[in-house]
Design a protein around this motif. Structure first.
Motif, PDB file in Angstrom:
ATOM      1  N   MET A 196      -3.484  -0.500  -3.326  1.00  0.00           N
ATOM      2  CA  MET A 196      -2.466   0.067  -2.439  1.00  0.00           C
ATOM      3  C   MET A 196      -2.962   0.225  -1.005  1.00  0.00           C
ATOM      4  SD  MET A 196       0.275   0.281  -3.952  1.00  0.00           S
ATOM      5  CE  MET A 196      -0.004  -1.072  -5.053  1.00  0.00           C
ATOM      6  N   VAL A 197      -4.242  -0.065  -0.763  1.00  0.00           N
ATOM      7  CA  VAL A 197      -4.732  -0.024   0.617  1.00  0.00           C
ATOM      8  C   VAL A 197      -3.936  -1.054   1.428  1.00  0.00           C
ATOM      9  CG1 VAL A 197      -6.734  -0.333   2.117  1.00  0.00           C
ATOM     10  CG2 VAL A 197      -7.033   0.572  -0.192  1.00  0.00           C
ATOM     11  N   SER A 198      -3.880  -2.264   0.899  1.00  0.00           N
ATOM     12  CA  SER A 198      -3.169  -3.307   1.643  1.00  0.00           C
ATOM     13  C   SER A 198      -1.657  -3.143   1.504  1.00  0.00           C
ATOM     14  CB  SER A 198      -3.587  -4.681   1.149  1.00  0.00           C
ATOM     15  OG  SER A 198      -3.455  -4.749  -0.253  1.00  0.00           O
ATOM     16  N   PHE A 199      -1.178  -2.826   0.298  1.00  0.00           N
ATOM     17  CA  PHE A 199       0.276  -2.775   0.128  1.00  0.00           C
ATOM     18  C   PHE A 199       0.916  -1.615   0.879  1.00  0.00           C
ATOM     19  CE2 PHE A 199       0.446  -5.915  -3.412  1.00  0.00           C
ATOM     20  CZ  PHE A 199       1.503  -6.646  -2.908  1.00  0.00           C
ATOM     21  N   GLN A 200       0.153  -0.524   1.100  1.00  0.00           N
ATOM     22  CA  GLN A 200       0.776   0.555   1.857  1.00  0.00           C
ATOM     23  C   GLN A 200       0.680   0.321   3.362  1.00  0.00           C
ATOM     24  OE1 GLN A 200      -0.845   4.031  -0.090  1.00  0.00           O
ATOM     25  NE2 GLN A 200       1.010   4.277  -1.282  1.00  0.00           N
TER      26      GLN A 200
END
Ligand SMILES: Nc1ncnc2c1ncn2[C@@H]1O[C@H](COP(=O)(O)OP(=O)(O)O)[C@@H](O)[C@H]1O
Ligand SMILES: [Mg+2]
Length: 429
Positions: free
Chosen positions: A92-96
């Motif tokens: 979720m680092v990239s997806f958020q």
């Protein structure tokens, strides 16, 4: 040789057919894989909603299928706390950080085709203005007036007004002129929107990438029901050669490159093929790609098999997850800046970077050497009563009108029979 349990954690509380089929398939196949001086007995374990010690969070999992932690802060913090010790499918680092809008801009910078798109700030701030402590002249001092009609003329009509955040066609409106645009924008409330040129297309293609594997499907957005969108039409469920082999290869590369660029393991890419032969991308940042049996039907077993192979590979080989997802961007942009290269040459070079990211060669070799029986065993599972029961349960969960159930069951079982026949031919069984 030591036998060790290698656990793949499954987290998908919203999708019965995906998680149950994945679990049952692995329990049926019971993979035992010799790798790195050990025999890995690969098993699954479902993530439970339970308290955990934040300062001593333990991770018994070699890999985690993360589907939907962006909706679940409790699981999200656990997964990122233990993230270095495991392989997290979709972090979720990239997806958020990345959304539909940023990905449009960056993929366009790489030279992919994106329709003209203008980002619009939200028209309403009721959540702020409704607060008696808020001082509007301080909060809104930096809001700038803009001429919506001018932006509409720049983008051109017809156009789509849609939320920058995207998802499930919610808040998506097709507008034909300035008046419709003004009305739709006024109704859009407190969501920042994109105004995007509507593309005329001859094929709507939806690709789903899982690691380096990309499945390409035709898509019919005009179907009456969302669960019928992967059917070719009323008389024909599936068409195999709906794209030329060049276009099929191109769209696979596009999906794989996007996923490698952002470090995403499982993502879908919606591409519109114009009559001139160009793929225009409209929706390709999806932290929770549709993986339900009800919508994917014929494609569902292949998606589950792709997921199983990729997760087994990651878990057994101890593949390392990178959370600094921008680390290779300079290499992509170095290719982009070579003006002598054509679009296709650049795409080929990006694709090489993507294969490096996904360790495609190592993965393919692993499948050949360590999973050589997997397809046949998976076929036996998908032909078994266990899987027919999954179909039956899923149909009963999804379709609420009881009179419809027999016809829906026949429909889904028929499509599955067809997949079994094709798979038997492919595997020469
Ligand atoms: N630029 C476009 N050209 C043609 N059709 C579009 C365009 N943008 C959106 N659509 C249509 O609207 C649907 C929903 O838009 P999309 O961007 O995929 O949003 P969501 O994230 O809600 O799925 C698409 O599946 C497509 O049918
Ligand atoms: Mg979409």
């Amino acid at each position: 040789m030591v036998k060790t349990p290698t656990i793949i954690c499954v987290m998908d509380p919203n999708n019965y057919s995906f998680r149950v089929t994945f679990e049952k398939l692995l329990a049926f196949v019971q993979p035992e894989i010799e790798y790195g001086g050990k025999i890995h007995k690969v098993v699954t374990q479902r993530i439970c909603n339970r308290p955990y010690d934040v300062l001593h969070a333990e991770c018994p999992y070699s890999a985690i299928i993360n589907r939907g932690t962006h909706w679940n802060p409790h699981h999200n913090s656990y997964l990122l706390t233990v993230g270095r010790e495991t392989y997290l499918l979709n972090d979720m680092v990239s997806f958020q950080t990345m959304n539909k809008n940023t990905t449009y801009g960056q993929m366009y910078q790489l030279g992919l085709h994106i329709p003209v798109t203008v980002a619009l700030p939200q028209p309403e701030y009721e959540d702020i203005t409704g607060d008696p402590r808020a001082i509007p002249e301080l909060i809104f001092a930096e809001n700038e007036w803009f001429d919506l009609q001018e932006i509409g003329d720049h983008v051109g009509y017809p156009a789509y007004l849609k939320p920058q955040s995207g998802g499930g066609w919610i808040g998506v409106t097709k507008v034909q002129n300035g008046k419709e645009l003004a009305d739709a924008y006024d109704r859009s409330g407190n969501k920042p929107m994109n105004l995007q040129k509507a593309m005329a297309y001859k094929e709507f293609v939806r690709s789903v990438g899982i690691g380096p594997q990309v499945m390409v499907m035709h898509y019919n957005p005009n179907a009456n029901f969302s669960h019928d969108r992967y059917l070719r039409g009323p008389d024909k469920a599936i068409e195999f050669d709906f794209l030329s082999s060049q276009h099929a290869e191109e769209v696979k590369k596009i999906c794989k490159v996007i996923n490698a660029f952002y470090g995403w393991d499982h993502n879908s890419c919606e591409a519109l093929l114009t009559k001139e032969g160009d793929f225009y991308l409209i929706d390709f940042a999806n932290a929770y790609p549709d993986s339900s049996l009800i919508s994917l039907h014929f494609h569902f077993p292949t998606m589950i098999k792709d997921m199983a192979k990729w997760m087994i590979f990651c878990a057994v080989t101890g593949r390392k997850k990178f959370y600094d997802f921008t680390r290779n961007w300079d290499r992509y942009f170095a290719i982009q800046s070579q003006s002598a290269l054509s679009y296709h040459e650049k795409l080929d070079r990006y694709n090489m970077l993507a294969d490096e990211h996904f360790e495609t060669q190592k993965f393919e070799q692993f499948c050949q050497e360590k999973l050589h029986n997997f397809d046949t065993q998976a076929f036996q599972f998908f032909a078994s009563k266990q899987f027919s029961e999954v179909i039956e349960n899923e149909v009963r969960y999804y379709f609420k009108i009881s009179e419809e159930i027999p016809q829906k069951l026949a429909h889904y079982q028929g499509l599955h029979e067809f997949w079994l026949r094709c798979e038997r031919d492919n595997l020469h069984l």
